[in-house]
Scaffold this motif. Structure first.
Motif, PDB file in Angstrom:
ATOM      1  N   LEU A 154     -11.428   4.078  10.445  1.00 21.46           N
ATOM      2  CA  LEU A 154     -12.172   3.449   9.289  1.00 21.46           C
ATOM      3  C   LEU A 154     -13.535   3.230   9.624  1.00 21.46           C
ATOM      4  CD1 LEU A 154     -12.443   1.671   6.646  1.00 21.46           C
ATOM      5  CD2 LEU A 154     -11.676  -0.182   7.883  1.00 21.46           C
ATOM      6  N   GLU A 155     -14.729   3.526   8.891  1.00 19.90           N
ATOM      7  CA  GLU A 155     -16.225   3.283   9.276  1.00 19.90           C
ATOM      8  C   GLU A 155     -16.660   2.632   8.026  1.00 19.90           C
ATOM      9  OE1 GLU A 155     -17.561   6.988  10.570  1.00 19.90           O
ATOM     10  OE2 GLU A 155     -16.356   6.985  12.689  1.00 19.90           O
ATOM     11  N   ALA A 156     -17.303   1.398   8.245  1.00 14.88           N
ATOM     12  CA  ALA A 156     -17.905   0.903   7.078  1.00 14.88           C
ATOM     13  C   ALA A 156     -19.370   0.926   7.322  1.00 14.88           C
ATOM     14  CB  ALA A 156     -17.288  -0.584   6.766  1.00 14.88           C
ATOM     15  N   GLU A 157     -20.220   1.128   6.189  1.00 13.80           N
ATOM     16  CA  GLU A 157     -21.672   0.716   6.344  1.00 13.80           C
ATOM     17  C   GLU A 157     -22.141   0.745   4.972  1.00 13.80           C
ATOM     18  OE1 GLU A 157     -25.502   3.312   8.014  1.00 13.80           O
ATOM     19  OE2 GLU A 157     -23.519   4.233   8.150  1.00 13.80           O
ATOM     20  N   ASP A 158     -23.018  -0.602   4.943  1.00 12.23           N
ATOM     21  CA  ASP A 158     -23.674  -0.612   3.528  1.00 12.23           C
ATOM     22  C   ASP A 158     -22.746  -0.923   2.565  1.00 12.23           C
ATOM     23  OD1 ASP A 158     -26.130  -0.394   4.836  1.00 12.23           O
ATOM     24  OD2 ASP A 158     -26.370   1.563   4.498  1.00 12.23           O
ATOM     25  N   GLY A 159     -21.724  -1.480   2.992  1.00 14.22           N
ATOM     26  CA  GLY A 159     -20.664  -1.701   1.991  1.00 14.22           C
ATOM     27  C   GLY A 159     -19.724  -1.046   1.576  1.00 14.22           C
ATOM     28  N   LYS A 160     -19.814   0.366   1.974  1.00 13.45           N
ATOM     29  CA  LYS A 160     -18.732   1.374   1.565  1.00 13.45           C
ATOM     30  C   LYS A 160     -18.171   1.901   2.736  1.00 13.45           C
ATOM     31  CE  LYS A 160     -19.998   1.860  -2.467  1.00 13.45           C
ATOM     32  NZ  LYS A 160     -19.166   1.357  -3.819  1.00 13.45           N
ATOM     33  N   PRO A 220       0.839  -1.066   0.286  1.00 14.90           N
ATOM     34  CA  PRO A 220      -0.152  -0.111   0.087  1.00 14.90           C
ATOM     35  C   PRO A 220       0.762   1.388  -0.024  1.00 14.90           C
ATOM     36  CG  PRO A 220      -0.671  -1.626   1.677  1.00 14.90           C
ATOM     37  CD  PRO A 220       0.593  -2.062   1.090  1.00 14.90           C
ATOM     38  N   LEU A 221       0.357   2.170  -0.835  1.00 17.46           N
ATOM     39  CA  LEU A 221       1.206   3.536  -0.789  1.00 17.46           C
ATOM     40  C   LEU A 221       0.078   4.521  -0.451  1.00 17.46           C
ATOM     41  CD1 LEU A 221       2.821   3.140  -4.211  1.00 17.46           C
ATOM     42  CD2 LEU A 221       4.025   3.178  -2.057  1.00 17.46           C
ATOM     43  N   ASP A 222      -1.425   4.338  -0.396  1.00 17.48           N
ATOM     44  CA  ASP A 222      -2.195   5.368  -0.052  1.00 17.48           C
ATOM     45  C   ASP A 222      -3.323   4.497   0.813  1.00 17.48           C
ATOM     46  OD1 ASP A 222      -4.237   7.034   0.497  1.00 17.48           O
ATOM     47  OD2 ASP A 222      -3.777   8.099  -1.363  1.00 17.48           O
ATOM     48  N   VAL A 223      -3.196   4.367   2.238  1.00 20.54           N
ATOM     49  CA  VAL A 223      -4.062   3.376   2.970  1.00 20.54           C
ATOM     50  C   VAL A 223      -5.692   3.863   2.892  1.00 20.54           C
ATOM     51  CG1 VAL A 223      -4.509   2.463   5.077  1.00 20.54           C
ATOM     52  CG2 VAL A 223      -2.359   2.407   4.181  1.00 20.54           C
ATOM     53  N   PRO A 224      -5.738   5.243   3.186  1.00 24.48           N
ATOM     54  CA  PRO A 224      -7.265   5.774   3.222  1.00 24.48           C
ATOM     55  C   PRO A 224      -7.639   5.416   1.653  1.00 24.48           C
ATOM     56  CG  PRO A 224      -5.793   7.250   4.288  1.00 24.48           C
ATOM     57  CD  PRO A 224      -4.918   6.268   3.557  1.00 24.48           C
ATOM     58  N   ALA A 225      -7.047   5.797   0.640  1.00 20.68           N
ATOM     59  CA  ALA A 225      -7.561   5.676  -0.596  1.00 20.68           C
ATOM     60  C   ALA A 225      -8.103   4.154  -0.953  1.00 20.68           C
ATOM     61  CB  ALA A 225      -6.704   6.032  -1.825  1.00 20.68           C
ATOM     62  N   LEU A 226      -7.266   3.090  -0.531  1.00 21.82           N
ATOM     63  CA  LEU A 226      -7.518   1.697  -0.817  1.00 21.82           C
ATOM     64  C   LEU A 226      -8.826   1.230  -0.005  1.00 21.82           C
ATOM     65  CD1 LEU A 226      -3.792   0.461  -0.900  1.00 21.82           C
ATOM     66  CD2 LEU A 226      -5.493   0.571  -2.664  1.00 21.82           C
ATOM     67  N   LEU A 227      -8.796   1.633   1.394  1.00 18.45           N
ATOM     68  CA  LEU A 227      -9.748   1.327   2.126  1.00 18.45           C
ATOM     69  C   LEU A 227     -11.316   1.875   1.683  1.00 18.45           C
ATOM     70  CD1 LEU A 227      -8.026   1.147   5.862  1.00 18.45           C
ATOM     71  CD2 LEU A 227      -8.202  -0.563   3.930  1.00 18.45           C
ATOM     72  N   GLU A 228     -11.242   2.947   1.111  1.00 19.69           N
ATOM     73  CA  GLU A 228     -12.395   3.535   0.662  1.00 19.69           C
ATOM     74  C   GLU A 228     -12.733   3.000  -0.531  1.00 19.69           C
ATOM     75  OE1 GLU A 228     -11.974   8.081   0.839  1.00 19.69           O
ATOM     76  OE2 GLU A 228     -12.513   8.013   2.991  1.00 19.69           O
ATOM     77  N   ALA A 229     -11.819   2.400  -1.499  1.00 20.03           N
ATOM     78  CA  ALA A 229     -12.196   1.876  -2.687  1.00 20.03           C
ATOM     79  C   ALA A 229     -12.604   0.570  -2.752  1.00 20.03           C
ATOM     80  CB  ALA A 229     -10.925   1.955  -3.574  1.00 20.03           C
ATOM     81  N   ARG A 230     -12.402  -0.158  -1.795  1.00 17.19           N
ATOM     82  CA  ARG A 230     -12.974  -1.493  -1.543  1.00 17.19           C
ATOM     83  C   ARG A 230     -14.283  -1.584  -0.870  1.00 17.19           C
ATOM     84  NH1 ARG A 230     -11.213  -5.871   2.211  1.00 17.19           N
ATOM     85  NH2 ARG A 230     -13.639  -6.396   2.005  1.00 17.19           N
ATOM     86  N   GLY A 231     -14.984  -2.822  -1.296  1.00 16.32           N
ATOM     87  CA  GLY A 231     -16.300  -3.020  -0.645  1.00 16.32           C
ATOM     88  C   GLY A 231     -16.107  -3.701   0.653  1.00 16.32           C
TER      89      GLY A 231
END
Length: 420
Positions: A349-355, A314-325
């Motif tokens: 990290l906060e996940a809801e309804d797949g995002k 990983p080179l940008d953790v927030p971008a990756l965690l927001e891009a995946r389901g």
């Protein structure tokens, strides 16, 4: 971040007129230099173009090589992100432990960030090398060796009413790309290859050299292709093992097996296990969640050896965690350490309804890890609970690692179906 090189050496970009030299230096380290084979050099020139290659030159020639290709990485949920697909790493054996590979890899990471890519990836020749550069094993695959006579086939397995047909190399090439593009979004870990990658299926079917260099097949008789409509394709070669005093013990070597659904996959497997005079079927790459186990009568005759596949950096953790389901709702605070300084910090990290949303925070972490561990657990194929037990993740409350696994585990096991 740059690395100091020994005196007299410099890191350079590869020019087109020296591409064959670069290719020989890279593949020569793996005992398969293409030399002057124009078909092989042309294939690599298109799939691994000179402008993406770098090298270290000591004044007499290239002594270390590397490259990063423009690719897309499929994440859980089907989204794809730009990827720096690193491959081509080599170093002359007289110059090992001199920092040459470090210098090339750091340059590839720097270039990926310059190009806005949130992640790098590679296939790893040796396990101990890459963790310290921020890479973690993220996908696995099984190599299969199947006893055809003993494994059997269940009569109620799917695909029995589907017809298989022979196809030539040109049609196989077109089908392979089409089928791959339809199946890849459902398989996290796939690295989408360029269109020209599939040209190899239209090459001389009697020459297995390119397949051997790509580590996807072995020599034998001319390559065969069999399809199930436009839903599945298998390419394979047969090596002969038949002495006058014995019954035939031929071996099928599967090169590609692509299918958009389970019925098409089952029809192809049924065919492979029914070829006359064949005693064994061998497959270099197979998903760890391959349903073949449940289609055969005796799964003990299906021997599988598990291997690590794609390693992610990983080179940008927030971008990756927001891009995946995400498979479940939940919230976690992660502290990430990055020795190269690209993506370290503490994130909520906060996940809801797949995002998900992922933002920097000053809160105390639920999970703390090196960036390589983020690479391992990103796709959900490596359990955070396993890394916590192994000391790669710090989780004061074990339930935090369990929550990650509940949130992150996808429907399909992460898998890359080829070696780039």
């Amino acid at each position: 971040m740059r690395s100091e090189l020994p005196s007299g050496m410099r890191l350079v970009e590869v020019t087109g007129d020296r591409y064959s030299e670069w290719l020989d230096a890279w593949l020569g380290a793996f005992a398969s230099p293409p030399g002057g084979d124009p078909a092989v050099v042309d294939f690599y020139r298109r799939t691994h173009p000179p402008e993406r290659a770098i090298a270290i030159d000591d004044g007499t020639g290239y002594v270390a090589t590397n490259s990063s290709q423009h690719r897309d990485l499929v994440l859980p949920g089907g989204a794809a992100v730009p990827l720096a697909a690193c491959t081509g790493g080599s170093c002359h054996p007289t110059l090992r432990r001199r920092g040459l590979m470090r210098a090339t890899l750091l340059r590839l990471h720097e270039r990926a960030v310059e190009e806005g890519k949130p992640i790098a990836a590679g296939g790893v020749s040796e396990w101990p090398i890459y963790w310290r550069f921020g890479y973690g094993p993220a996908t696995s695959y099984n190599a299969l060796d199947i006893d055809v006579k003993g494994v059997g086939w269940r009569s109620d397995a799917p695909g029995g009413d589907l017809e298989v047909r022979r196809v030539d190399g040109a049609e196989a090439r077109t089908l392979a790309q089409s089928i791959y593009e339809r199946q890849a979004p459902g398989t996290p870990g796939e690295v989408v290859p360029p269109s020209c990658y599939w040209d190899r299926l239209a090459h001389d079917p009697a020459d297995a050299r390119l397949e051997q260099m790509l580590a996807i097949g072995m020599g034998g008789a001319p390559r065969d292709h069999v399809a199930v409509g436009d839903r599945g394709l298998v390419s394979y070669r047969i090596t002969s093992d038949w002495a006058p005093e014995t019954t035939p013990q031929n071996i099928v070597h599967v090169i590609d097996l692509l299918a958009v659904d389970a019925e098409a996959a089952a029809a192809l497997w049924r065919y492979l296990l029914s070829i006359d005079m064949v005693a064994r079927v061998q497959v270099w790459y197979s998903p760890v969640d391959n349903p073949l186990t449940w289609w055969v009568a005796d799964a003990r005759k299906l021997r599988a050896r598990r291997h690590d596949g794609l390693w992610l950096r990983p080179l940008d953790v927030p971008a990756l965690l927001e891009a995946r389901g995400w498979a479940a709702d939940g919230a976690l605070t992660l502290r990430v350490h990055d020795p190269e300084g690209y993506t370290g910090g503490t994130f909520r990290l906060e996940a809801e309804d797949g995002k998900a949303t992922c933002r920097r925070t000053t809160a105390e972490p639920d999970l703390e890890m090196q960036v390589a561990a983020v690479g391992s657990i990103l796709l959900g194929g490596t359990a955070a609970t396993d890394l916590a037990r192994g000391g790669r993740i710090s989780a004061p409350d074990p339930r935090a690692a369990q929550l990650w696994d509940t949130m992150a585990t996808p429907e399909r096991a992460p898998y890359i179906s080829y070696f780039y």
